[in-house]
Write an enzyme that holds these catalytic residues in place. Structure first.
Site, mmCIF file in Angstrom:
data_model
loop_
_atom_site.group_PDB
_atom_site.id
_atom_site.type_symbol
_atom_site.label_atom_id
_atom_site.label_comp_id
_atom_site.label_asym_id
_atom_site.label_seq_id
_atom_site.Cartn_x
_atom_site.Cartn_y
_atom_site.Cartn_z
ATOM 1 N N SER A 204 0.803 -1.223 0.000
ATOM 2 C CA SER A 204 0.000 0.000 0.000
ATOM 3 C C SER A 204 0.837 1.274 0.000
ATOM 4 O O SER A 204 0.458 2.277 -0.569
ATOM 5 C CB SER A 204 -0.956 -0.001 1.187
ATOM 6 O OG SER A 204 -0.235 0.023 2.374
ATOM 7 N N HIS A 423 -10.895 1.809 17.486
ATOM 8 C CA HIS A 423 -10.069 1.711 16.279
ATOM 9 C C HIS A 423 -10.084 3.035 15.528
ATOM 10 O O HIS A 423 -11.157 3.565 15.222
ATOM 11 C CB HIS A 423 -10.595 0.593 15.360
ATOM 12 C CG HIS A 423 -9.736 0.391 14.147
ATOM 13 N ND1 HIS A 423 -10.232 0.315 12.877
ATOM 14 C CD2 HIS A 423 -8.387 0.257 14.028
ATOM 15 C CE1 HIS A 423 -9.235 0.137 12.021
ATOM 16 N NE2 HIS A 423 -8.108 0.100 12.685
ATOM 17 N N GLU A 425 -8.449 4.105 12.195
ATOM 18 C CA GLU A 425 -7.662 4.007 10.962
ATOM 19 C C GLU A 425 -7.553 5.427 10.423
ATOM 20 O O GLU A 425 -8.573 6.069 10.160
ATOM 21 C CB GLU A 425 -8.360 3.079 9.965
ATOM 22 C CG GLU A 425 -7.720 3.037 8.588
ATOM 23 C CD GLU A 425 -6.241 2.656 8.615
ATOM 24 O OE1 GLU A 425 -5.928 1.542 9.041
ATOM 25 O OE2 GLU A 425 -5.391 3.501 8.229
ATOM 26 N N GLU A 512 2.402 -2.439 15.456
ATOM 27 C CA GLU A 512 2.522 -3.502 14.453
ATOM 28 C C GLU A 512 3.903 -3.313 13.838
ATOM 29 O O GLU A 512 4.865 -3.914 14.283
ATOM 30 C CB GLU A 512 1.400 -3.407 13.428
ATOM 31 C CG GLU A 512 1.457 -4.541 12.428
ATOM 32 C CD GLU A 512 0.529 -4.344 11.270
ATOM 33 O OE1 GLU A 512 -0.125 -5.312 10.875
ATOM 34 O OE2 GLU A 512 0.460 -3.218 10.722
ATOM 35 N N GLU A 518 -2.020 -10.652 9.624
ATOM 36 C CA GLU A 518 -2.911 -10.314 8.500
ATOM 37 C C GLU A 518 -2.379 -10.855 7.175
ATOM 38 O O GLU A 518 -3.154 -11.243 6.300
ATOM 39 C CB GLU A 518 -3.130 -8.798 8.429
ATOM 40 C CG GLU A 518 -1.869 -7.996 8.202
ATOM 41 C CD GLU A 518 -2.096 -6.479 8.220
ATOM 42 O OE1 GLU A 518 -3.234 -6.055 8.436
ATOM 43 O OE2 GLU A 518 -1.126 -5.744 8.029
HETATM 44 C C1 NOJ Z 1 -3.999 -2.641 8.547
HETATM 45 C C2 NOJ Z 1 -3.907 -3.164 9.946
HETATM 46 O O1 NOJ Z 1 -2.687 -3.818 10.170
HETATM 47 C C3 NOJ Z 1 -5.076 -4.072 10.173
HETATM 48 O O2 NOJ Z 1 -4.975 -4.701 11.429
HETATM 49 C C4 NOJ Z 1 -6.342 -3.270 10.051
HETATM 50 O O3 NOJ Z 1 -7.436 -4.119 10.201
HETATM 51 C C5 NOJ Z 1 -6.425 -2.594 8.685
HETATM 52 N N1 NOJ Z 1 -5.224 -1.890 8.420
HETATM 53 C C6 NOJ Z 1 -7.590 -1.626 8.590
HETATM 54 O O4 NOJ Z 1 -7.386 -0.552 9.450
HETATM 55 CA CA CA Z 2 -0.556 -3.649 8.766
#
Ligand code: NOJ
Ligand code: CA
Length: 711
Positions: A204, A423, A425, A512, A518
């Site tokens: 990404s 959360h 994002e 992370e 993931e």
């Molecule tokens: C990447 C993150 O590592 C993941 O845990 C998350 O679910 C997605 N982004 C969406 O925010």
């Molecule tokens: Ca990630």
């Protein structure tokens, strides 16, 4: 218990000759000298073996209009004389708020070399701290008329290697660490990066800067059995450091992350750079137990830490990652304008994960199984076009979707002794996040959230900035410090790689900043990945790896063709091997219900420890660790292997003498294999005592977990 003393051993004037400082036990020695040109130079030895050959230190300054007048003209590279040298010792034992051990000893000998550059009339100090398992060095710039504001063009800290060591490395990248580890000689790095450079761009946000650039923490192994690790500590108000290899001369040199227009750090004196660290030992286990990175960070700055707590959690998450549910609420919208788009008029897509019903199901599951929190992703408006457009106003972090009743769900959770985990994002729009931060954290306070998972997927806004730049490192730090004021714990995904800042700010309970679970749903992680991360990424702080996937073959229950590259027992081992005060039970409740006897281990395992003993370790091959649960007499042991099956030997020497323990061993059954037979496991119960030896088979990509409950 806490002991601290500082002795000024010497104040040596005008020493131009080489000066050596040794670690407390004498194993590590560091020698400083000036070259003929007055270049600061150091070298390092371990038990008389050369670890770092003579290497130069210095900084090149940018000819930049933002520097104070005159600052840009002379680099801080050479032409130095030694004004004085101070030697001192330090020995302190401190208590982390959470950690692998109840106490950590910070014991080193220090040498501060005060340098003068006559041509510019400037003073700088280079400070070395030498530990039994390594050293840290940093540059210090006192405030002075001749060195006030300046801009860095490049830092030139060298690490000259003695031979073509084996390197366990990922490519140097200004934006991401979400890579698998390569294992090659130093001279093999160039060919691998050249081959994959185009393919790397498919993630990404990536910016690979050189065909010989690698990231820290970099693990190395020499032919004569030395383990060397290069990293940095306390990276604050400074860009993240990479290493670029001169592969003819085998010299690594620092390579800082630039800003949007190529500058590498705006400095105002007085200022200290982060520490540049080299760890060394002839025993791989020392690489894992050594706390050098934490020790080189400042003590805790949060006075009342009572609200910070290690946490086991589950979450409305894995379904979205696998592709069976969505973060978004509707498929009606080609794009979203926050505050304008009327979600009440949109048709729900039927796949939205964060619905009242689904969140309640997870809360019930958490309450039943002793998990403290439930992460909910996709609860807020904006996910319909969250990624891929460099959109500034992507989320407001306060407006729930129509099917997520924030008050009802928090009340429901609290009534059951569970908290929801927030959360955020950001889609890498740091600018937008900072604008909304106070409101977002106030909303969390209002509804009783005490932890946030943040995320930085995609290219950074301000546009052109990188994830690891000085500006972004300041952003992450601003979020941590603002969160602390609101009594909020932070788990930052895709943020800069950690450098031990969690000692100073223990509300940073996780990051992370590496390739996590993931990726098992995006094609997989190599089987040795989690036997590498503790040697590398975890040097800077814990990782929210999100272990615990039991249904490892995703096609058994979804359209996703990927599979998890461990056995089920391998997943259990990660609760020990991948130390973190934040541990997720990442699979779906219905999958845990199917394997309830194995899930018992996740229910039982602690995530805060009084003691940890690394029993076996070799990078990319195996790690076995025993940990004593905080405030109890109970121990838990985890072992993980890479691509090779093996037998772990666990000597129970650490148990209390004369005491009996109920022992449950969760191990790969005969024929288990991460590719062909991942769910073959057996659970053995027995009574054990100090001195007993457990021999436990680990399958390819497998592992084991043991609980030892004192009777
Ligand atoms: C990447 C993150 O590592 C993941 O845990 C998350 O679910 C997605 N982004 C969406 O925010
Ligand atoms: Ca990630």
């Amino acid at each position: 218990m806490i002991k601290k003393y500082i002795i000024l051993l010497a104040l040596l004037p005008m020493m131009a000759a080489a000066q050596t400082v040794k670690s407390p036990n004498g194993n590590v020695s560091l020698t400083f000298s000036l070259s003929d040109k007055g270049q600061p130079t150091y070298e390092m030895k371990y038990k008389d073996k050369q670890v770092v050959n003579p290497s130069h230190l210095g900084l090149e300054l940018a000819r930049d209009k933002h520097a104070s007048k005159g600052m840009e003209e002379t680099d801080l590279m050479d032409g130095f004389t030694v004004k004085s040298t101070q030697a001192s010792s330090f020995d302190e034992t401190w208590r982390p708020v959470w950690g692998e051990t109840a106490t950590i000893r910070n014991h080193y000998n220090e040498m501060a070399v005060n340098l003068h550059q006559p041509s510019s009339d400037r003073d700088i100090t280079i400070r070395f701290r030498v530990y039994d398992y390594g050293m840290g060095l940093r540059y210090e710039f006192p405030q002075q008329q001749t060195l006030n504001y300046f801009v860095i063009k490049e830092e030139h800290t060298q690490f000259a290697m003695t031979a073509d060591h084996t390197a366990y490395w990922i490519p140097g990248d200004y934006d991401t660490q979400e890579y698998e580890y390569n294992i090659t000689p130093l001279t093999g790095i160039r060919a691998v990066i050249a081959k994959h450079r185009e393919a790397y761009k498919s993630n990404s946000s990536t910016t690979v800067f050189s065909n010989t650039g690698v990231q820290t923490s970099l693990q190395l192994k020499t032919k004569d059995g030395l383990y060397i690790n290069i990293h940095e500590a306390a990276c604050l108000n400074y860009p993240t450091m990479h290493l670029n290899l001169d592969d003819k001369n085998l010299v690594f040199e620092s390579w800082l992350t630039p800003d949007a227009v190529g500058r590498k750090g705006f400095i105002q004196t007085p200022f200290n750079t982060p520490w540049r660290t080299v760890m060394v030992s002839d025993d791989a286990r020392d690489m894992l137990s050594c706390k050098l990175t934490l020790n080189l960070n400042e003590p805790c700055k949060i006075e009342d830490t009572s609200w910070i707590h290690p946490t086991k959690y589950c979450g409305v998450w894995w379904n979205m990652i696998v592709g069976t549910k969505s973060w978004s609420y509707t498929n009606d919208l080609p794009s979203v304008r926050l505050g304008v788009t009327d979600y009440a008029k949109c048709k729900p897509n039927g796949t939205h994960g964060a619905t009242n019903e689904e969140v309640k199901r997870y809360i019930d599951f958490a309450a039943k199984n002793g998990l403290q929190e439930v992460l909910v992703e996709g609860w807020n408006e904006g996910w319909e076009d969250w990624f891929g457009h460099q959109k500034l106003d992507v989320f407001d972090f306060v407006t729930p979707y129509p099917d997520f009743d924030i008050k009802m769900l928090n009340d429901y959770a609290h009534a059951k002794g569970v908290k929801l985990m927030m959360h955020h994002e950001t889609s890498s729009s740091a600018l937008n996040y900072e604008r909304h931060l106070e409101d977002a954290f106030s909303l969390m306070n209002k509804y009783g959230y005490d932890a946030v998972k943040t995320g930085y997927v995609g290219d950074i806004i301000p546009r052109g900035e990188y994830h690891y730049s000085q500006l972004m490192n300041n952003h992450y730090q601003h979020v941590i410090e603002t969160a602390a004021k609101h009594h909020i714990m932070v788990n930052a995904h895709e943020a800069t790689r950690p450098t031990g800042i969690c000692r100073t700010w223990p509300n940073l309970v996780g990051n992370e900043s590496a390739r996590g679970t993931e990726y098992e749903a995006f094609g997989g992680n190599v089987a040795y990945h989690t036997v590498m991360l503790p040697f590398t990424r975890l040097q800077g702080g814990p990782m929210d790896y999100t272990p615990g996937i039991f249904e490892t073959r995703l096609s058994d229950w979804s359209q996703n063709p990927s599979f998890v590259h461990t056995t089920l027992c391998g997943q259990l081992s990660l609760y020990l091997v991948m130390y973190s005060p934040l541990q997720m039970a990442a699979d779906l409740p219905e999958h845990y219900e199917k394997y309830d006897d194995a899930f018992q281990f996740i229910r039982d395992v602690a995530c805060d420890w009084d003691d940890s003993k690394y029993l076996e370790a070799e990078p990319a091959q195996y790690i076995t660790v025993a940990r004593k649960a905080k405030g109890t007499d109970n121990w838990f042991v985890g072992g993980k292997t890479g691509e090779e099956a093996r037998t772990a030997v666990v000597r129970l020497d650490f148990l209390d003498k004369g005491r009996k323990y109920d022992c449950a061993i969760y191990q790969d059954a005969k024929g288990a294999d991460y590719e062909h037979n991942p769910k073959a496991y057996q659970i053995i119960h027995k009574t054990v005592k100090k001195g007993d030896v457990l021999k436990i088979n680990e399958a390819r990509g497998g592992g084991f977990a043991v609980s030892l409950i004192a009777k």
